[in-house]
Structure formats: structure tokens, C-alpha cells
Motif scaffolding. Structure first.
Motif, mmCIF file in Angstrom:
data_model
loop_
_atom_site.group_PDB
_atom_site.id
_atom_site.type_symbol
_atom_site.label_atom_id
_atom_site.label_comp_id
_atom_site.label_asym_id
_atom_site.label_seq_id
_atom_site.Cartn_x
_atom_site.Cartn_y
_atom_site.Cartn_z
ATOM 1 N N TYR A 34 0.998 -1.243 0.011
ATOM 2 C CA TYR A 34 0.061 -0.030 -0.093
ATOM 3 C C TYR A 34 0.825 1.410 0.079
ATOM 4 C CZ TYR A 34 -3.983 -2.948 1.588
ATOM 5 O OH TYR A 34 -5.148 -3.804 1.648
ATOM 6 N N ASP A 46 -0.290 -2.393 -6.780
ATOM 7 C CA ASP A 46 -1.739 -2.931 -7.286
ATOM 8 C C ASP A 46 -2.052 -3.632 -6.053
ATOM 9 O OD1 ASP A 46 -1.645 -1.258 -9.656
ATOM 10 O OD2 ASP A 46 -1.141 -3.065 -10.883
ATOM 11 N N HIS A 54 -11.660 -1.277 -0.888
ATOM 12 C CA HIS A 54 -11.286 -0.478 -1.816
ATOM 13 C C HIS A 54 -9.928 -1.244 -2.610
ATOM 14 C CE1 HIS A 54 -12.333 3.651 -0.895
ATOM 15 N NE2 HIS A 54 -13.145 3.036 0.080
ATOM 16 N N SER A 55 -10.081 -0.914 -4.008
ATOM 17 C CA SER A 55 -8.811 -1.647 -4.862
ATOM 18 C C SER A 55 -8.243 -0.418 -5.930
ATOM 19 C CB SER A 55 -9.707 -2.466 -6.014
ATOM 20 O OG SER A 55 -10.272 -3.508 -5.279
ATOM 21 N N HIS A 56 -7.135 -1.088 -6.146
ATOM 22 C CA HIS A 56 -6.277 -0.136 -6.852
ATOM 23 C C HIS A 56 -5.382 -0.756 -7.883
ATOM 24 C CE1 HIS A 56 -2.016 1.750 -7.398
ATOM 25 N NE2 HIS A 56 -3.098 3.021 -7.794
ATOM 26 N N ARG A 64 -9.061 3.602 -9.219
ATOM 27 C CA ARG A 64 -9.405 3.244 -7.982
ATOM 28 C C ARG A 64 -10.900 2.815 -8.144
ATOM 29 N NH1 ARG A 64 -5.769 6.279 -4.490
ATOM 30 N NH2 ARG A 64 -3.969 5.927 -5.466
ATOM 31 N N TRP A 65 -11.458 1.857 -7.170
ATOM 32 C CA TRP A 65 -12.891 1.642 -7.071
ATOM 33 C C TRP A 65 -12.995 1.075 -5.739
ATOM 34 C CZ3 TRP A 65 -9.674 -1.694 -9.920
ATOM 35 C CH2 TRP A 65 -9.750 -2.918 -9.529
ATOM 36 N N TRP A 66 -14.363 1.120 -5.285
ATOM 37 C CA TRP A 66 -14.813 0.807 -3.999
ATOM 38 C C TRP A 66 -15.981 0.214 -4.053
ATOM 39 C CZ3 TRP A 66 -13.630 5.401 -5.633
ATOM 40 C CH2 TRP A 66 -14.515 6.376 -5.868
ATOM 41 N N ARG A 105 -15.786 4.557 -8.641
ATOM 42 C CA ARG A 105 -14.612 4.590 -9.101
ATOM 43 C C ARG A 105 -13.911 6.069 -9.511
ATOM 44 N NH1 ARG A 105 -14.981 1.403 -14.930
ATOM 45 N NH2 ARG A 105 -12.950 2.202 -15.200
ATOM 46 N N GLN A 149 -10.067 7.783 -11.262
ATOM 47 C CA GLN A 149 -8.592 7.965 -11.830
ATOM 48 C C GLN A 149 -7.978 9.130 -11.374
ATOM 49 O OE1 GLN A 149 -8.266 6.369 -15.526
ATOM 50 N NE2 GLN A 149 -6.057 5.742 -15.404
ATOM 51 N N ARG A 188 -1.915 11.977 -7.287
ATOM 52 C CA ARG A 188 -0.926 10.896 -7.150
ATOM 53 C C ARG A 188 0.275 11.187 -6.485
ATOM 54 N NH1 ARG A 188 -2.775 9.788 -12.127
ATOM 55 N NH2 ARG A 188 -0.789 10.299 -13.418
#
Length: 374
Positions: free
Chosen positions: A254, A259, A268-270, A275-277, A299, A301, A307
Motif C-alpha cells: 500500500y 496494485d 477498496h481496490s487499486h 481506484r474503485w470501492w 470509481r 482515476q 497521485r
């Protein structure tokens, strides 16, 4: 793999967790099957994109993952391993409440491929545990660690400092007790009051004192001194490992911006900058998957500015430091000011061209980030 169930909601916690009275239609005994449906959906998506990669780490977090039968956790892990593959030597961690760990539970987890147990100790002092609404028996921490050790698992213990009514001597007692357990890894987090929690309401009504910043700083310095003397080295502001290989590889992923794919309600994901949740409530999550639909709720970006801010925020918290070249040119001159203020190690900046926090810098890490980004 997020397991959102808890027996009791701790007063300080704002994680996406639910007690039995809050489930409203979701069932714990069906949860493993529901999450496995999401794993199958993810595999189909990655197959179509031609992007299936084996897992380097797996982390069962919560909530209290060990409220589920150990066999359910094993099935979830097996499903993920079958879908994506698991690299040799992968780190597989399960978070656990001390009251839920038995030799039988540990043996099932070990047979499934788990090799690390993260035990929520929080404190060794009963009145501090009560202030945090933690209900576990402090004596069970040693029992849980012993069961994990006997099975050959790596062990981490989590601590929280700065609870209402906790003194420096209380904190010292918790540190000493944790060190007596001889874990491989210790996390020590300052209590943060989150809006909407029971503890935030108690403080607002004057029923509990707010955390004292100066006392929390003293507690952090005591922790760093005691842990260093015991042979632990800090590798992230709130984390210490006995040996480099005992650092949490999952959490490092993280902090380094790797990823990850998060499964479960609110996860949550990356992946590749996207990104989405997921929807937060277990009932809504289960309903979507039962219909063959994605559980994703949103989601984004992040743009380059976002970033960069996140990279500086996370990487600067690591003992390995932040490369100066990763800082915007307009802000690099501020590194010299941070060195002058005693927040950044001069030798690391000059020799390695990396921003590495001093002990004082760790206490003021947010100020360092602001200086390097605003």
C-alpha cells in the motif's frame, strides 16, 4: 479480504464493520460463499483484460476475521489462490481478536496456507481496554501468541496509545507486556478521534477527555526507545519489525503504491492507476453478487497532482525514505529547511538523496508532507 463482522463495535472505530444487530438481512454463515462469488467475478474481469497475476500477499482484515469459522477463511483463501495463483513464499496474514484464537483455529489456518497472525492486543491495562470498548480478556493475548508460535506462524501485535485516562506508565506497561510476548512485529498507533464514533460523541459531551498531543508524543518516543532497545527497528512511522523480513509486506505494498484488489463490503481496490470501492453494507453487497452484478459503488482515476501528494504522504513515512527526485522541483529547496528544523536526516538527504524522517520528523510527519507539497 475484508470480513466486516464484530461482536461489539469499539467506541473509537469507524471501519466498515457490523455487529449482529446491524446486519439487516446479511448472514455471517453465507459470507464466505458471497465473497467467493466476487473472486470469481474478478477472475473473469482479469481474464478478459489478459491481466491475471499471482498474488504476492493476502490479508484477512476486519472487523474480526476469526469470528468466521476458520474453515470459511480457508475456503476464501483457496478460492483466491485457485483464481489468481499464489507466489511461492507469499505472505498470508489473518487479523485476530485474542478471544477467538485457539490451537484448532491456528492449525486450520496453517493448513490453509496462512503464515502470519496479527493479534489485536491494543493494551494490557484493563481500564484502557474499557475506555476503548475492547472486550477481550488481556490474558488471552499470551494464549493466542503461544498458539500461533507453536504452529510456526509469524506474529504481530497491534497497540493503540492515547486512550482516555491512559497514563505514560499505563502505556509503558502495555509495551513491556507486548515485548514479553516476543512477537516478530509490533504496530503502535496513536488514537485518532473519528467523527461519528461513540468516542467522538463522548468527548463532545464532556464525558471523556480528548487525546493530549503532548502526552501522545511522549508515548511515541517511549515506544521507539523501548522497541529499539529490544532489537526492533522502525520501518514505517507506526510499525516496528524484529528483522527486515518481519515487516508487513502487504502494508508495504500500500505504502509503495502497488496494485491491490480488495474483496468484501466497502473494500477498496487499486489497479493500474484506477481506484474503485464496493458498496458498504453486507446485505447490499450480497444482493448484487447474487444477481451476478459487480458490487462496485464508485470509481476514480486520480490526476497527477493527487497521485504525487499521495506518493509523498506515504513514501515519506517509510524508513527507506522518499527520493528527493520524486518531489516537485519547486519544493525541493524546502528539504534544506526541514533538515535545519531537525525533521529530516541530513546524511540521508546529502548522501542518498532521500528524505528520511528523524524521530522528531516522525512526530511531525504531516508537517513534513505539507512542506513538500503545498
Amino acid at each position: 479480504l475484508h470480513v466486516p463482522f464484530c461482536r461489539v463495535r469499539c467506541g473509537y472505530c469507524d471501519f466498515n464493520t457490523y455487529t449482529s444487530s446491524e446486519l439487516r438481512g446479511a448472514r455471517q454463515d453465507e459470507y464466505a460463499d458471497t465473497l467467493i462469488r466476487e473472486i470469481d467475478l474478478a477472475r473473469a474481469v482479469l481474464d478478459e483484460a489478459g491481466a491475471v497475476r499471482p498474488m504476492d500477499t493476502v490479508f484477512f482484515g476486519g472487523g474480526t476475521p476469526t469470528l468466521l469459522p476458520a474453515g470459511d477463511l480457508a475456503r476464501m483463501l483457496r478460492a483466491a489462490s485457485d483464481a489468481f495463483g499464489l507466489r511461492d513464499g507469499a505472505e498470508v496474514t489473518v487479523e485476530a481478536n485474542p478471544d477467538t484464537v485457539t490451537p484448532q483455529v491456528v492449525e486450520t489456518l496453517l493448513d490453509a496456507g496462512v503464515n502470519r497472525l496479527s493479534i489485536g492486543m491494543q493494551s494490557a491495562v484493563p481500564h484502557v481496554l474499557a475506555a476503548l470498548d475492547r472486550t477481550h480478556d488481556p490474558e488471552n493475548v499470551a494464549t493466542a501468541v503461544r498458539a500461533a508460535r507453536d504452529a510456526g506462524l509469524d506474529v504481530s501485535v497491534d497497540l493503540i496509545y492515547g486512550a482516555p485516562g491512559e497514563s505514560l506508565s499505563d502505556w509503558e506497561r502495555s509495551l513491556d507486556t507486548a515485548l514479553e510476548l516476543a512477537p516478530d512485529h509490533i504496530s503502535a498507533y496513536a488514537l485518532i478521534i473519528e467523527d461519528g464514533t461513540k468516542l467522538a460523541r463522548q468527548i463532545r459531551r464532556g464525558e471523556a477527555p480528548a487525546p493530549d498531543d503532548d502526552l501522545q508524543a511522549d508515548m511515541y518516543e517511549l515506544a521507539d526507545r523501548r522497541l529499539s532497545d529490544a532489537g526492533f527497528a522502525w520501518y514505517e512511522v507506526s510499525n516496528w519489525a524484529r528483522r527486515p523480513e518481519n515487516a508487513s509486506r502487504h502494508n508495504l505494498a500500500y505504502w509503495r503504491g502497488s496494485d491491490w484488489w480488495g474483496f468484501g463490503p466497502g473494500a477498496h481496490s487499486h489497479v493500474a492507476g484506477l481506484r474503485w470501492w464496493n458498496v458498504k453494507h453486507p446485505a447490499a453487497y450480497a444482493q448484487r453478487l447474487a444477481l451476478g452484478e459487480s458490487p462496485a459503488a464508485g470509481r476514480e482515476q486520480p490526476d497527477q497532482q493527487a497521485r504525487t501528494l499521495e506518493h509523498v504522504l506515504l513514501q515519506s513515512r517509510l524508513a527507506e525514505g522518499l527520493p528527493i527526485d520524486d518531489i516537485a522541483e519547486t519544493h525541493r529547496e524546502r528539504v534544506a529547511e526541514l533538515i535545519s528544523d531537525g525533521l529530516v536526516d541530513a546524511a540521508s538527504a546529502l548522501r542518498d538523496r532521500r528524505v528520511r524522517l528523524t524521530l522528531r520528523g516522525r512526530l511531525l510527519a504531516d508537517a513534513v508532507v505539507r512542506a513538500l507539497t503545498e
